[in-house]
Design a protein around this motif. Structure first.
Motif: not given
Length: 292
Positions: A219-241
């Motif tokens: 829903a928020y592909p440009s969110s600055d939290t992407r790397s933080h969610w990953k640091a919390l141990g969650f899998e994050v979806p790849k960015l679409l180009t």
């Protein structure tokens, strides 16, 4: 007018006077206690050691402290009552025929200037149970808060549920939730929180959280939290180009070929035209002299 920070300690004190010691805040108050700047407007209190239902708890709180009162729910068909808190209000008057001042306590069911209080139990709204030893009071207000990992994932759950709500006023809450998450996720990552391993939370709760993390980042592909969610141990979806077709410095026929190739890769047929169009049929309705 009563503030949420006046109601919060009063609610905790009243519950402890009733013998409930394993109590903590979740929701907006807990988010604020962990550093979210948004001022909450109501109380969400989780009671881990209650053996009675929510309605009985509300009545006990009102019997214990007269600053709390119950008001019937405004929802059609609802049988439960809503708990509110307001500081005691006193009225002052002086009789024309007497030299004595008169003070009287005024109590009403008017909720203006009052704070709504939700008493929650584990299992209600999919709230997980956890050890009371995980409750944290190490904040500037000294109020008990649920562990940050639980507060964070419940806020994520609220965002997902508000986003899917049918009522517009509930759907609007998703934007407040996303703002809270944009603040809380970096705070949690900075503290080294690992929701999947820090506490023995139910597997179903964690699996749902992983699904919601993907939903949030889609829903928020440009969110600055992407790397933080990953640091919390969650899998994050790849960015679409996206692929851009440029016609600068090229012939029209070559540009059409490139466009046709791009449309083919997207399983869209251009036919004999140089653009793909989609037709919609609009149904008209006539009611009296109005046409829709």
């Amino acid at each position: 007018m009563t503030t949420v920070w006046e109601a919060a300690p009063a609610a905790i004190s009243t519950l402890k006077d009733l013998g409930y010691t394993d109590v903590c805040f979740v929701g907006g108050v807990a988010c604020s206690l962990y550093g979210n700047p948004r001022t909450p407007h109501d109380l969400d209190i989780l009671i881990l050691d209650a053996s009675i239902d929510q309605e009985s708890l509300k009545r006990r709180v009102c019997d214990q402290n007269s600053s709390f009162f119950l008001v019937p729910s405004k929802k059609i068909g609802a049988t439960y009552k809503v708990l509110w808190y307001r500081k005691p209000r006193y009225s002052y008057s002086r009789s024309y025929y007497s030299s004595y001042d008169s003070y009287s306590y005024t109590s009403t069911t008017d909720t203006s200037g009052a704070i709504k209080v939700d008493l929650l139990l584990p299992g209600v709204m999919d709230i997980p149970s956890f050890s009371s030893s995980a409750i944290s009071s190490s904040n500037s207000r000294g109020l008990p808060a649920a562990p940050l990992s639980v507060v964070l994932l419940l806020k994520l759950q609220a965002w997902s549920q508000h986003r899917a709500a049918l009522q517009s006023h509930y759907r609007m809450e998703q934007f407040k939730d996303s703002s809270d998450l944009d603040t809380l996720v970096p705070i949690a990552a900075g503290k080294g929180i690992k929701p999947k391993t820090d506490l023995p939370l139910p597997a179903s709760f964690l699996e749902a959280a992983q699904t919601r993390v993907r939903e949030y980042l889609v829903a928020y592909p440009s969110s600055d939290t992407r790397s933080h969610w990953k640091a919390l141990g969650f899998e994050v979806p790849k960015l679409l180009t996206t692929r851009t077709v440029s016609t600068r410095g090229r012939s029209t026929s070559n540009a059409v070929d490139d466009l046709t190739s791009t449309l083919s890769s997207l399983n869209i047929s251009a036919g004999s035209s140089t653009s793909a169009t989609r037709r919609y049929t609009r149904t008209s309705y006539t009611y009296g002299r109005y046409r829709y």
